[in-house]
Write a protein that holds these residues in place. Structure first.
Motif, mmCIF file in Angstrom:
data_model
loop_
_atom_site.group_PDB
_atom_site.id
_atom_site.type_symbol
_atom_site.label_atom_id
_atom_site.label_comp_id
_atom_site.label_asym_id
_atom_site.label_seq_id
_atom_site.Cartn_x
_atom_site.Cartn_y
_atom_site.Cartn_z
ATOM 1 N N PHE A 1 0.826 -1.214 0.000
ATOM 2 C CA PHE A 1 0.000 0.000 0.000
ATOM 3 C C PHE A 1 0.859 1.263 0.000
ATOM 4 N N TYR A 2 2.033 1.124 0.612
ATOM 5 C CA TYR A 2 2.936 2.267 0.578
ATOM 6 C C TYR A 2 3.326 2.575 -0.858
ATOM 7 N N PHE B 1 -8.195 5.991 3.228
ATOM 8 C CA PHE B 1 -9.021 4.868 3.686
ATOM 9 C C PHE B 1 -8.903 3.659 2.764
ATOM 10 N N LEU B 2 -8.236 3.849 1.619
ATOM 11 C CA LEU B 2 -8.218 2.777 0.620
ATOM 12 C C LEU B 2 -7.686 1.432 1.136
ATOM 13 N N PRO B 3 -6.560 1.420 1.880
ATOM 14 C CA PRO B 3 -6.066 0.118 2.329
ATOM 15 C C PRO B 3 -7.055 -0.603 3.242
ATOM 16 N N LEU B 4 -7.989 0.132 3.803
ATOM 17 C CA LEU B 4 -8.945 -0.493 4.708
ATOM 18 C C LEU B 4 -10.204 -0.936 3.967
ATOM 19 N N ILE B 5 -10.459 -0.359 2.783
ATOM 20 C CA ILE B 5 -11.701 -0.649 2.069
ATOM 21 C C ILE B 5 -11.475 -1.529 0.843
ATOM 22 N N VAL C 1 -1.855 1.517 11.647
ATOM 23 C CA VAL C 1 -0.688 1.664 10.784
ATOM 24 C C VAL C 1 -0.999 2.424 9.500
ATOM 25 N N TYR C 2 -2.232 2.353 8.998
ATOM 26 C CA TYR C 2 -2.511 3.007 7.714
ATOM 27 C C TYR C 2 -2.937 4.462 7.845
ATOM 28 N N LEU C 3 -3.551 4.815 8.949
ATOM 29 C CA LEU C 3 -4.028 6.194 9.082
ATOM 30 C C LEU C 3 -3.039 6.977 9.929
ATOM 31 N N GLN C 4 -2.319 7.880 9.282
ATOM 32 C CA GLN C 4 -1.246 8.560 9.997
ATOM 33 C C GLN C 4 -1.734 9.837 10.677
#
Lengths: 443, 326, 295
Positions: free
Chosen positions: C147-148, C156-160, C233-236
């Motif tokens: 995802f990086y 939100f993309l990595p979560l959806i 980890v995904y939402l900084q």
């Protein structure tokens, strides 16, 4: 940056393409840099804390940006839970922040792995550390290089439920007290309270390194300077565990179930739940309040009562501010560190939210606006740091703990617990402790 | 007990079949069989899943497999160390064995208890009662609570020395003031209790399964005078076996991977004395706290193989007791 | 809609199926209420703590507050710079996206596995189950790097997006089990009418597996809503924070914590999941009544 794992590139592109192709997005090459996924050139800064600390940081940083319009800061903040999980993931993924708040217990590990930027070249130029004592700077110094600027002075102290003591008709011990005095007063608490309250929480597992103070009184350290070995002997630990076994036997300290419940959990701390009057866990009182309604007071860790005992107390550094090595904005990060170290506005905004300020100047600046308990807290810290700097026989301040320190502390805690629960004899547990600790540090 | 209709699934009654109907139907079946051999249809339906499988699952899994042969520490480039991690696990890591022991006890004790309770409660709730929705919500609540900080504190209060659990025992004169969480002999069982307490997930799945059962079968059985117990064992359970099977497989996999309750009960430490050091918690500590991601990946793959073995046994056994309607 | 009791001496067994007798009903209610109280206690404790001052919560852990401090709610709501409503909104975006993704992609895959024969089906099915067995923590880092490289961090993309690619094998397997218990005659009848597989999926299978779809909705919602690790980890950045991340802002063992505010917001944070459960479990009950097995 972030490409520690170049062998993955091939794999990655393939899988990335599969995903991207499916979604019609375009795959952009990893440019490293900072601020994951950001296109802007902001400086990213991250810290952990609670509400008060967040607000204080934000207020100060807003002021800083007014003064330095060229520097754009993107702030991220959270609680301590998961803070380092996130940081580790960011580093592994190549998206580390430029500037971060760092735990003094972890700085050595990150510095030795080459994650942090050394700051020595800035000291005296853009980084003014006037008023920071040598022992304090040791908290941010790894293998002779400075990696972090301490936010304040931290001391190992006992937090005391003073109102509880007074209710039992007992006096607050003197600051010059010894381990024997602690035993006596703790036993008195149990007797006077009719067996309702124990004296002091069990320090045999070294709640927040009070064992380190004891070892230093004997002229030993916790870790060797290079962090590859333990710095204390088996005899020292044996004496320590026997002291606490005696404390438990005489009900000066609570049974192991209470100790175990309080491990990593402030809400179950013996003083908070009213099961003891003395605790080594300074978290019971933080700036901004406490979770007990008792009137608290503070005492230094007791002194050795054997001949030739040295001054064992020492001063450490609250939290640190560190820059990451991969960052392209280390110079700007240093500016911000300097701002928090010396700027009057920042000092006033920060109050005690990052510990007791590190310099005399800063302590004088904020002294007037403090609550009663905050004042007591600061006085005790002041007393300790002065006593330590005057002491002729004190060891130098401890080096930052090496990687694996967490595991060693946990091992020490669990070992003491095993003894307390009667699962192991002190002798058997000693050899097991040194055996496993050697494995952790050498491995 | 009058008819032989028990245990046999009643098919949709259709019009009486004439021979020509029969031929027509056979032709249909053949065509269906061809269609089921599916051409490109199944791949169309599976397209999104394929992308996810290769892009987001298989590759990371292979990556972690590779990492399990390295000394990856998250912060510096990984170096190949061959079988070292696996070697260390089995020969030089006492905590590993503690965690294996804790996990096995946990799986063996908690899964049957949780499933039995879930099915019993689902049967109770699968009826017309006033306020049934509220009961369902109340029973599901503990499972709603997830692993948030607040919940961790709540659970630790419940099982603490002066918590609810002891009060509850007090009604039966059994309150010893014992702190269940912080004694190494009982901590693991509080964990089991917490798991059983959160029986909401299998319960809801059982409920959904019960809702799908054809009603006419029950009505017919009732008319034939079959008793409740008979109906449960001869009709409900056989019809429900696909769902029971699903729950068994998934609960076992989940139990092996359990992380949150252990993290909650021990406040992340796995204590006291490693008694609640479930395997996943140990893996997490190794990977993220001790920065031994290589070793953690090796731990993950050993767990993976063990779970795969259990699941395979489950599937083989299922041929003898699971009844499908297709 | 049947309560099943043994027909004893009745002329109309079907009537007997409809309702239990009075004493039995009272007994059942008593049991249910008892269990419900035990189940709900932790929640009540949380609610009571959310109304206490910080100094009371752990020193007097009983259920009845001696001092009330409703400010916990207002302080928590407007806590550190962002209103809590922002976190709830973010959580809803992520969870609703995940629900839609799971319902669509998992039902498509499940239909293929349950109703088609194709080359290597057993192997694919085994792979699908295999993905359930590897602990999340082990694949977190490799997934993060993917995802990086897509520059999706702090979105939100990595979560959806993964949910639209059916990565939650749990739900595929669940739906497969449900579809397999739907009699095949129903598909076949449609085939006779010349419907293609897509039509059968859309017209017959989907309506008949409503209980499974609703179960999927409930679980996806709740699990996504509670998923701390991935959101962490995904939402900084704080303006992207979700509820679990927002809740950590109140606690810090080292610099003082606002437990009261944290409990207050934790209590509020339960509302969306509770509402979701209540709405959809009602549908779960209606599910069969409307879709009926009468073809």
């Amino acid at each position: 940056m972030g490409h520690q794992i170049s062998r993955r590139t091939l794999f990655r592109t393939v899988s990335g393409l599969a995903v991207a192709g499916a979604l019609g997005t375009s795959l952009s090459a990893c440019a490293g840099g900072t601020g994951a996924g950001s296109t802007s050139s902001d400086l990213t800064m991250t810290w952990w804390g609670s509400d008060d600390r967040h607000n204080a940081y934000k207020k100060s940083l807003a002021y800083f940006q007014k003064q330095n319009p060229k520097v754009k800061i993107r702030e991220t903040y959270q609680g301590y839970d998961g803070y380092f999980d996130k940081f580790n993931t960011n580093i592994a993924g190549g998206s580390a922040p430029d500037l971060l708040q760092m735990d003094t217990a972890l700085v050595a590990q990150y510095a030795r792995k080459g994650v942090l930027a050394p700051l020595d070249s800035y000291v005296g130029k853009t980084l003014d550390l006037t008023g920071f004592s040598k022992t304090l700077l040791a908290a941010g110094t790894v293998d002779g290089k400075l990696y972090g600027v301490p936010s304040g002075i931290g001391v190992n102290q006992l937090t005391v439920n003073r109102s509880g003591l007074e209710k039992l008709g007992l006096k607050l011990p003197d600051r010059e007290w010894t381990w024997a005095d602690l035993k006596k007063v703790a036993q008195d608490v149990y007797k006077k309270s009719g067996g309702k309250t124990y004296g002091v929480d069990d320090g045999g597992g070294s709640t927040l390194q009070c064992f380190e103070v004891f070892a230093r009184e004997k002229g030993q350290t916790f870790f060797s300077d290079d962090g590859k070995k333990l710095g204390f002997t088996s005899d020292t630990l044996q004496e320590w565990w026997e002291y606490w076994a005696e404390m438990r036997r005489t009900n000066a300290s609570p049974p192991p179930a209470i100790t175990s419940a309080a491990h990593n959990d402030l809400t179950k701390n013996a003083v908070v739940i009213g099961k003891a009057l003395f605790t080594f866990d300074s978290g019971v009182y933080g700036a901004g309040g406490s979770i007990t309604d008792a009137q608290l007071d503070f005492l230094p860790t007791p002194q050795g009562d054997f001949s030739g005992a040295r001054e064992g107390n020492f001063v450490n550094g609250g939290v640190l501010l560190c820059a990451t090595k991969a960052s392209k904005k280390v110079a700007d990060s240093v500016k911000i560190m300097n701002f928090f170290a010396q700027d009057d506005t920042a000092i006033k905004d920060m109050q005690l939210f990052r510990g007791i300020p590190p310099t005399e100047k800063a302590r004088n600046l904020i002294a007037s606006g403090l609550t009663e308990t905050d004042k007591l807290n600061m006085e005790n810290a002041d007393y300790i740091s002065q006593r330590v700097s005057k002491a002729s026989n004190a060891l130098p301040a401890p080096v930052p703990p090496p990687q694996g320190a967490d595991q060693i502390w946990d091992l020490l805690f669990q070992s003491n617990l095993a003894v307390a629960f009667g699962k192991k004899s002190i002798k058997a547990q000693l050899s097991e402790f040194f055996d496993q600790a050697g494995g952790i540090l050498g491995g | 007990m009058t008819t032989a209709q028990t245990g046999e699934v009643v098919k949709e009654p259709s019009a009486p079949a004439t021979p020509s109907d029969q031929r027509e139907r056979d032709r249909m079946r053949r065509r269906l069989a061809r269609r089921r051999g599916g051409g490109w249809w199944p791949y169309l339906f599976l397209a999104p899943w394929f992308v996810g499988l290769f892009g987001l699952t298989i590759y990371p899994m292979l990556d972690s497999l590779y990492l399990s042969f390295t000394n990856f520490d998250l912060l510096t480039p990984a170096q190949w160390v061959g079988m070292d991690n696996y070697d260390r696990m089995f020969t030089d890591d006492p905590v590993f064995w503690d965690s294996v022991h804790a996990t096995l006890v946990y799986v063996v004790v908690s899964v049957p208890l949780k499933l039995a309770l879930a099915l019993a409660v689902a049967m109770l709730l699968n009826r017309d009662l006033r306020g049934i929705g509220l009961y369902r919500a109340a029973f599901y609540l503990p499972s709603l609570l997830g692993g948030a900080v607040a919940i961790a504190i709540v659970w630790r209060q419940v099982f603490g020395g002066e918590g609810l659990f002891n009060d509850f025992l007090g009604w039966f004169g059994l309150n010893t003031g014992q702190d269940w969480i912080s004694s190494p002999d009982t901590a693991l069982y509080t964990l089991v209790l917490l798991a059983v307490w959160q029986f909401g997930t299998p319960m809801v799945i059982f409920l959904a399964g019960l809702k799908q059962l054809p009603k006419d079968v029950f009505e017919a059985a009732a008319i034939d005078g079959a008793g409740a117990v008979t109906r449960f064992f001869k009709i409900t359970l056989p019809l429900l076996t696909p769902i029971v099977f699903f729950n068994v497989v998934l609960q076992i996999i989940d139990a092996f991977k359990t992380f949150t309750p252990a993290f909650v009960i021990s406040n992340g430490s796995g204590g006291p004395l490693n008694s609640t050091m479930l395997y996943s918690l140990y893996l997490y500590k190794k990977g993220f706290t001790d920065l031994q991601m290589g070793y953690a990946s090796a731990l993950a793959w050993v767990l993976f193989l063990v779970i795969a073995l259990f699941t395979a046994v489950n599937f083989i056994a299922s041929r003898y007791w699971v009844h499908y309607d297709d | 809609m049947s309560a099943i009791t043994p027909p004893r001496s009745s002329t109309s067994p079907l009537h007997k199926l409809r309702s239990a007798t009075g004493t039995r009903r009272i007994f059942i209610h008593t049991v249910l209420i008892g269990v419900a109280i035990v189940m709900l206690y932790p929640l009540m404790w949380m609610l009571s703590s959310s109304l206490k001052p910080d100094t009371e919560i752990f020193t007097h852990p009983g259920l009845i507050p001696t001092a009330l401090r409703p400010e916990n709610y207002s302080e928590g709501w407007s806590g550190s710079g962002n209103s809590f409503s922002l976190y709830i909104t973010n959580s809803l975006i992520v969870t609703i996206g995940a629900v839609i993704g799971n319902v669509i992609s998992c039902s498509l895959a499940a239909y293929a596995f349950a109703r088609f024969e194709f080359r290597g089906k057993k192997i694919w099915f085994g792979l699908m189950l295999g993905t359930l067995m590897l602990p999340t923590q082990a694949v977190l880092i490799p997934q993060y790097t993917i995802f990086y490289n897509l520059t999706w961090i702090n979105t939100f993309l990595p979560l959806i997006v993964p949910k639209f690619l059916a990565v939650d094998a749990f739900f595929i397997f669940l739906m497969v089990q449900f579809i397999r218990s739907i009699p095949r005659e129903l598909d076949q009848a449609a085939m006779v009418d010349g419907a293609n597989p897509w039509k059968i999926y859309w017209r017959i299978i989907l309506p008949l597996m409503k209980p499974a779809l609703i179960t999927t909705t409930i679980f996806t919602f709740i699990w996504t809503y509670d998923d701390f690790l991935h959101q962490l980890v995904y939402l900084q950045q704080n303006d992207k924070f979700t509820v679990p991340l927002g809740l950590t802002l109140f606690l810090d063992q080292t610099s003082g914590s606002s437990y009261g505010a944290m409990f207050a917001m934790s209590t509020l944070a339960l509302l969306p999941t509770l509402i979701c459960f209540l709405i959809f479990q009602k549908r779960l009950v209606e599910g069969m009544a409307t879709s009926g097995m009468k073809g």
